[in-house]
Design a protein around this motif. Structure first.
Motif, PDB file in Angstrom:
ATOM      1  N   UNK A 111     171.041 -13.706 -12.819  1.00 61.70           N
ATOM      2  CA  UNK A 111     169.780 -14.017 -13.480  1.00 61.70           C
ATOM      3  C   UNK A 111     169.207 -15.337 -12.967  1.00 61.70           C
ATOM      4  N   UNK A 112     170.043 -16.350 -12.818  1.00 58.67           N
ATOM      5  CA  UNK A 112     169.581 -17.647 -12.323  1.00 58.67           C
ATOM      6  C   UNK A 112     169.120 -17.525 -10.872  1.00 58.67           C
ATOM      7  N   UNK A 113     169.866 -16.775 -10.075  1.00 58.43           N
ATOM      8  CA  UNK A 113     169.505 -16.603  -8.664  1.00 58.43           C
ATOM      9  C   UNK A 113     168.183 -15.861  -8.522  1.00 58.43           C
ATOM     10  N   UNK A 114     167.960 -14.870  -9.357  1.00 54.77           N
ATOM     11  CA  UNK A 114     166.694 -14.135  -9.301  1.00 54.77           C
ATOM     12  C   UNK A 114     165.522 -15.028  -9.678  1.00 54.77           C
ATOM     13  N   UNK A 115     165.710 -15.880 -10.693  1.00 50.14           N
ATOM     14  CA  UNK A 115     164.630 -16.730 -11.188  1.00 50.14           C
ATOM     15  C   UNK A 115     164.300 -17.863 -10.226  1.00 50.14           C
ATOM     16  N   UNK A 116     165.305 -18.410  -9.531  1.00 51.78           N
ATOM     17  CA  UNK A 116     165.087 -19.641  -8.768  1.00 51.78           C
ATOM     18  C   UNK A 116     165.250 -19.490  -7.254  1.00 51.78           C
ATOM     19  N   UNK A 117     165.888 -18.405  -6.807  1.00 47.96           N
ATOM     20  CA  UNK A 117     166.112 -18.234  -5.369  1.00 47.96           C
ATOM     21  C   UNK A 117     165.610 -16.883  -4.854  1.00 47.96           C
ATOM     22  N   UNK A 118     164.951 -16.128  -5.710  1.00 43.16           N
ATOM     23  CA  UNK A 118     164.445 -14.807  -5.327  1.00 43.16           C
ATOM     24  C   UNK A 118     165.556 -13.968  -4.705  1.00 43.16           C
ATOM     25  N   UNK A 119     166.723 -14.015  -5.316  1.00 42.62           N
ATOM     26  CA  UNK A 119     167.899 -13.323  -4.800  1.00 42.62           C
ATOM     27  C   UNK A 119     168.365 -12.276  -5.795  1.00 42.62           C
ATOM     28  N   UNK A 188     188.579 -26.200  -4.552  1.00 41.28           N
ATOM     29  CA  UNK A 188     189.831 -25.724  -3.958  1.00 41.28           C
ATOM     30  C   UNK A 188     190.517 -26.916  -3.300  1.00 41.28           C
ATOM     31  N   UNK A 189     191.786 -27.109  -3.604  1.00 42.66           N
ATOM     32  CA  UNK A 189     192.517 -28.242  -3.067  1.00 42.66           C
ATOM     33  C   UNK A 189     192.961 -28.029  -1.636  1.00 42.66           C
ATOM     34  N   UNK A 190     193.277 -29.124  -0.964  1.00 40.51           N
ATOM     35  CA  UNK A 190     193.771 -29.057   0.407  1.00 40.51           C
ATOM     36  C   UNK A 190     195.063 -28.253   0.467  1.00 40.51           C
ATOM     37  N   UNK A 191     195.223 -27.494   1.564  1.00 39.13           N
ATOM     38  CA  UNK A 191     196.448 -26.733   1.763  1.00 39.13           C
ATOM     39  C   UNK A 191     196.461 -25.376   1.109  1.00 39.13           C
ATOM     40  N   UNK A 192     195.301 -24.906   0.630  1.00 36.88           N
ATOM     41  CA  UNK A 192     195.200 -23.580   0.012  1.00 36.88           C
ATOM     42  C   UNK A 192     194.501 -22.643   0.991  1.00 36.88           C
ATOM     43  N   UNK A 193     195.111 -21.498   1.268  1.00 36.67           N
ATOM     44  CA  UNK A 193     194.582 -20.485   2.171  1.00 36.67           C
ATOM     45  C   UNK A 193     194.360 -19.224   1.359  1.00 36.67           C
ATOM     46  N   UNK A 194     193.124 -18.730   1.339  1.00 30.01           N
ATOM     47  CA  UNK A 194     192.793 -17.605   0.476  1.00 30.01           C
ATOM     48  C   UNK A 194     192.035 -16.516   1.233  1.00 30.01           C
ATOM     49  N   UNK A 195     192.137 -15.301   0.712  1.00 28.01           N
ATOM     50  CA  UNK A 195     191.152 -14.258   0.974  1.00 28.01           C
ATOM     51  C   UNK A 195     190.191 -14.315  -0.205  1.00 28.01           C
ATOM     52  N   UNK A 196     188.928 -14.531   0.104  1.00 30.85           N
ATOM     53  CA  UNK A 196     187.915 -14.714  -0.937  1.00 30.85           C
ATOM     54  C   UNK A 196     186.962 -13.524  -0.947  1.00 30.85           C
ATOM     55  N   UNK A 197     186.769 -12.944  -2.126  1.00 31.34           N
ATOM     56  CA  UNK A 197     185.756 -11.926  -2.322  1.00 31.34           C
ATOM     57  C   UNK A 197     184.627 -12.542  -3.127  1.00 31.34           C
ATOM     58  N   UNK A 198     183.393 -12.180  -2.812  1.00 33.33           N
ATOM     59  CA  UNK A 198     182.277 -12.734  -3.548  1.00 33.33           C
ATOM     60  C   UNK A 198     181.063 -11.831  -3.447  1.00 33.33           C
ATOM     61  N   UNK A 199     180.125 -12.067  -4.332  1.00 35.61           N
ATOM     62  CA  UNK A 199     178.822 -11.446  -4.172  1.00 35.61           C
ATOM     63  C   UNK A 199     178.194 -11.981  -2.894  1.00 35.61           C
ATOM     64  N   UNK A 200     177.337 -11.179  -2.248  1.00 34.36           N
ATOM     65  CA  UNK A 200     176.907 -11.500  -0.891  1.00 34.36           C
ATOM     66  C   UNK A 200     175.754 -12.507  -0.804  1.00 34.36           C
ATOM     67  N   UNK A 201     176.043 -13.756  -1.216  1.00 30.81           N
ATOM     68  CA  UNK A 201     175.098 -14.849  -1.023  1.00 30.81           C
ATOM     69  C   UNK A 201     175.847 -16.092  -0.589  1.00 30.81           C
ATOM     70  N   UNK A 202     175.094 -17.108  -0.185  1.00 29.15           N
ATOM     71  CA  UNK A 202     175.669 -18.415   0.132  1.00 29.15           C
ATOM     72  C   UNK A 202     175.004 -19.472  -0.754  1.00 29.15           C
ATOM     73  N   UNK A 203     174.998 -19.214  -2.051  1.00 23.68           N
ATOM     74  CA  UNK A 203     174.338 -20.087  -3.020  1.00 23.68           C
ATOM     75  C   UNK A 203     175.383 -20.926  -3.758  1.00 23.68           C
ATOM     76  N   UNK A 204     175.416 -22.220  -3.457  1.00 26.30           N
ATOM     77  CA  UNK A 204     176.350 -23.138  -4.107  1.00 26.30           C
ATOM     78  C   UNK A 204     175.597 -24.366  -4.606  1.00 26.30           C
TER      79      UNK A 204
END
Length: 336
Positions: A111-119, A188-204
């Motif tokens: 909802x926030x992304x749609x309102x402010x980033x047209x995403x 995320x702290x140093x020394x952590x290696x992950x497989x990350x799943x996410x919704x398909x945006x780069x909004x941080x």
């Protein structure tokens, strides 16, 4: 034929603002790790925020996966997915190797992304820890309710110590999973290696931008912190609430193990798969973590897989089984 068989993909590591990448290189058997290559965007149809093409994955033919999916969406995604989400995989998968601590940040909701980033999408995400230093930790959610004025003051003063001190610090080890709903402040702290799943945006929304980003605007993505901080979850996360997000899991030996369960199903799904796994047809991403084996596909026959391989799996490849001593993560779009 592309779109009817699993496709092995090379590393896709756009330069980022923080250090890391050695664990990705080690997994992929690459002798030349990159100092600022901490993220490998696997089978990506998503770009970095504000970029036209950086972050997109290419198939061996040179065609961008995004373009291949757009040209033959039913082949890649299947009719049910196409009816729900259109010609969009609705998923981004990364390998993320934190060579240093990441800044305190959060992600907007749909909802926030749609309102402010047209995403169409915000950025709920989740982590599968596949490697961790002995003292590795992540920071997830405020321990207590925090007033909006306090969060604003921390950001204005760039008080890193206060931000980190207000978060739950959680030790992690390989096999653990963390579900990170939109809005939840985290690092995320140093020394952590992950497989990350996410919704398909780069909004941080990066609350702790100083010493990480070039300027304040990168922290609020150009909409100003007065607006951007409206997406922050300021609620306190008690130990009991936190237990709904963080799972300390043993790796186990079942052929297919659901890693996130119901809270994540509306955003993405992930399974740890091993010998004997029977996989229904679906678009997906396969990340091989250890061993070697064979993915026996209905339409493409035997596909050899070894630790460090990453594949994009088209729906049209059909049902599949896993043989050998392989352990892999299969990442899938939202459930119906």
């Amino acid at each position: 034929m592309e779109g009817r068989r699993p496709v092995r993909l090379p590393a896709n590591q756009p330069e980022r603002f923080y250090r890391g990448g050695a664990a990705i290189a080690a997994l992929r058997r690459d002798p030349s790790p990159r100092e600022f290559g901490p993220e490998d965007w696997v089978a990506s149809c998503t770009t970095l925020h504000g970029q036209a093409s950086v972050g997109l994955s290419a198939l061996p033919s040179g065609t961008l996966l995004r373009d291949a999916v757009a040209a033959h969406p039913e082949t890649w995604l299947g009719p049910a997915h196409l009816a729900r989400h259109g010609a969009d995989p609705a998923l981004l998968v990364k390998l993320l190797d934190a060579g240093q601590r990441l800044p305190v940040h959060c992600h907007p909701s749909d909802e926030f992304a749609a309102a402010h980033f047209d995403s169409r999408y915000g950025k709920t995400e989740a982590w599968i820890v596949v490697g961790a230093a002995p003292d590795a930790t992540v920071f997830v959610g405020f321990t207590d309710d925090v007033p909006a004025d306090t969060v604003r003051d921390w950001v204005v003063r760039q008080d890193s110590a206060a931000m980190l001190g207000a978060l739950n610090e959680v030790p992690v080890r390989a096999g653990d999973t963390v579900f990170v709903p939109a809005g939840l402040p985290h690092a995320i702290g140093a020394g952590v290696f992950i497989v990350e799943l996410q919704q398909p945006t780069d909004l941080s929304v990066t609350l702790e931008w100083k010493d990480f980003l070039d300027d304040e605007a990168g922290g609020h993505l150009g909409i100003g912190f007065e607006t951007a901080l409206g997406c922050v979850d300021r609620q306190g996360w008690s130990e009991d609430r936190l237990a709904t997000l963080v799972r300390h899991q043993e790796e186990g030996a079942t052929p297919v193990h659901d890693l996130f369960g119901d809270p994540a199903r509306g955003f993405f799904r992930a399974e740890r798969v091993q010998a004997g796994a029977e996989l229904a047809p679906s678009f997906g991403v396969l990340v091989a973590l250890s061993g070697t084996g064979v993915l026996q596909t209905e339409q493409a026959g035997e596909v050899p897989v070894a630790a460090g391989d990453t594949f994009v799996l088209p729906h049209a490849a059909g049902a599949a089984t896993v043989d050998g001593d392989l352990t892999a993560i299969r990442c899938l779009p939202p459930a119906g």
